[in-house]
Write an enzyme that holds these catalytic residues in place. Structure first.
Site, PDB file in Angstrom:
ATOM      1  N   HIS A 239     -41.912  37.039  82.632  1.00 22.14           N
ATOM      2  CA  HIS A 239     -40.630  36.538  82.709  1.00 22.14           C
ATOM      3  C   HIS A 239     -40.151  36.013  83.692  1.00 22.14           C
ATOM      4  CE1 HIS A 239     -39.580  37.332  78.257  1.00 22.14           C
ATOM      5  NE2 HIS A 239     -40.629  38.768  78.829  1.00 22.14           N
ATOM      6  N   THR A 240     -41.060  35.394  84.776  1.00 25.32           N
ATOM      7  CA  THR A 240     -40.584  34.885  85.981  1.00 25.32           C
ATOM      8  C   THR A 240     -40.974  33.393  85.935  1.00 25.32           C
ATOM      9  OG1 THR A 240     -43.040  35.572  86.343  1.00 25.32           O
ATOM     10  CG2 THR A 240     -41.629  36.656  87.567  1.00 25.32           C
TER      11      THR A 240
ATOM     12  N   ASP B 183     -48.876  31.119  79.550  1.00 26.54           N
ATOM     13  CA  ASP B 183     -50.271  31.154  78.954  1.00 26.54           C
ATOM     14  C   ASP B 183     -51.313  30.099  78.839  1.00 26.54           C
ATOM     15  OD1 ASP B 183     -48.748  33.820  78.171  1.00 26.54           O
ATOM     16  OD2 ASP B 183     -47.459  32.909  76.553  1.00 26.54           O
TER      17      ASP B 183
END
Ligand code: GLA
Length: 405
Positions: free
Chosen positions: A46-47, A196
């Site tokens: 979540h960075t 991703d």
């Protein structure tokens, strides 16, 4: 019952499955197959959407797509896959009307490849009227819903296949990753970052990608797991999650609130020294969300430095601290993930943490070769004792990114 699956997925079988599906659905042979991998994130969760740092690597599980340009002059794209009986069919000049507003009319899985087609045409300088219609058939051995980016694998495979077929400009990997992210954000509706897609497109054998999500500058970092006698074990909890709904978007919103309160563009610009001031400005929940991101960014930098200076056996504590931060501050773990991490550590893993967006999916454990069976047995036993469904456990190795097969 054994829940261990340490087989390397057979890429050729999956490419053959894509080819066979293509012939079955479209009645002709494809001109070729392309593929892109899923990923594991070693650290940095979540960075990415906070302009921060991440350290993922591509894994050996891949999605393959068989493709042929249409020869009938029709300006149409058809997509088929082994995970859905229906073939979706859309006129290429209808894509602009479908995404994002009418995406509900497109079958859920087909939003990924069709979203990429849409975003690729939008991003390129190519005159859309000069591209041909195409047929695409997908097969994948990336576990779905396991937090291993099966969606980025579809996006990456589609992006490289269409970019080559259409000869679109720009063709570079970062541009294709942005195309994938746009498909995910707007065609699928999941407010995710770019990690991703970058991992799937830029992956290298035996290495991780250290990505600055602000500049999108990527460095290849040698991992050296094999030389250190280490394996990366994935414990897939089987708990399914979706980032298009609920928790993921709420976490992102909390991060944006924190950045706004401090008057900075993104949490990348916040240091641990700013945290006491933030505590005065926001509620406790927002504070803890921000603290996770700020400390996680630092852990990524520390992991890269430790890998370079001491090797992978020394990063265990950073992985464990990352998990604790996601469990306690960011609150995106679930009991199954905590159980997997605790069981792996109790059986001698060097380090362990949940990987990916959270709310389900998989944990990873860095384990010396001779402890893999013990970690597998411990996780299996802990799940049974807790009354959870048996996990699926397998090893992954850092692998190459998207390419023509
Ligand atoms: C998902 C998203 C990524 C990233 C991770 C959390 O995998 O797709 O962009 O935000 O969650 O690190």
């Amino acid at each position: 019952m054994t829940t261990t699956d340490t087989r390397t997925p057979r890429a050729r079988d999956t490419a053959d499955a894509a080819r066979a599906l293509f012939a079955e659905r479209f009645g002709i042979e494809p001109v070729g197959t392309w593929s892109a991998p899923g990923r594991v994130n070693l650290i940095g969760e979540h960075t990415d959407y906070n302009d921060g740092f991440v350290l993922p690597f591509a894994i050996q599980h891949r999605t393959h797509v068989a493709l042929a340009p249409r020869t009938d002059g029709l300006f149409r794209v058809r997509v088929a896959s082994t995970f859905d009986d229906a073939t979706a069919e859309v006129e290429l000049d209808e894509l602009d009307a479908l995404f994002p507003d009418r995406r509900d009319e497109v079958p859920e899985w087909a939003r990924y490849p069709l979203g990429v087609a849409w975003a690729l045409l939008a991003a390129s300088d190519t005159d859309p009227s000069t591209v041909t219609g195409v047929d695409l058939a997908f097969a994948s051995n990336v576990p779905i819903g396991a937090g291993l980016s099966s969606s980025a694998a579809i996006e990456g495979a589609t992006a490289v296949a269409l970019a080559e077929t259409w000869g679109v400009v720009p063709l570079d990997r970062v541009a294709l990753a942005k195309v994938g992210r746009r498909a995910e954000n707007e065609a699928v509706g999941a407010p995710t970052g770019i990690m991703d897609q970058m991992a799937s497109l830029l992956g290298r054998a035996d290495a991780a990608i250290f990505l600055d999500c602000r500049s999108l500058e990527a460095q290849v970092i040698d991992l050296g797991f094999a030389d250190a006698g280490l394996e990366l074990v994935v414990i897939d909890t089987g708990v399914k999650h979706s980032h298009a709904t609920g928790g993921y978007g709420e976490r992102r919103a909390a991060c944006e609130r924190g950045a706004a309160a401090l008057g900075v563009p993104a949490l990348r610009d916040v240091t641990p020294d700013d945290l006491p001031r933030l505590a005065e400005l926001v509620d406790d929940v927002t504070f803890r969300r921000v603290r996770h991101v700020v400390t996680e960014n630092q852990r990524v930098l520390d992991t890269v430095r430790t890998l370079r200076e001491q090797g992978p056996a020394a990063i265990g504590d950073l992985l464990v601290a990352s998990h604790a931060s996601m469990r306690d501050d960011f609150e995106i773990s679930v009991p199954e993930l905590d159980t997997a991490v605790e069981a792996a550590l109790s059986a001698g893993a060097v380090g362990a943490r949940m990987t990916g967006g959270g709310f389900g999916g998989a944990a990873i454990a860095l384990v010396s070769h001779d402890r893999v069976q013990a970690v597998t047995d411990a996780a299996t036993a802990a799940f049974a004792a807790a009354g959870f469904a048996a996990p699926t456990i397998f090893t992954v190795s850092p692998s190459a990114g998207a390419a023509r097969d």
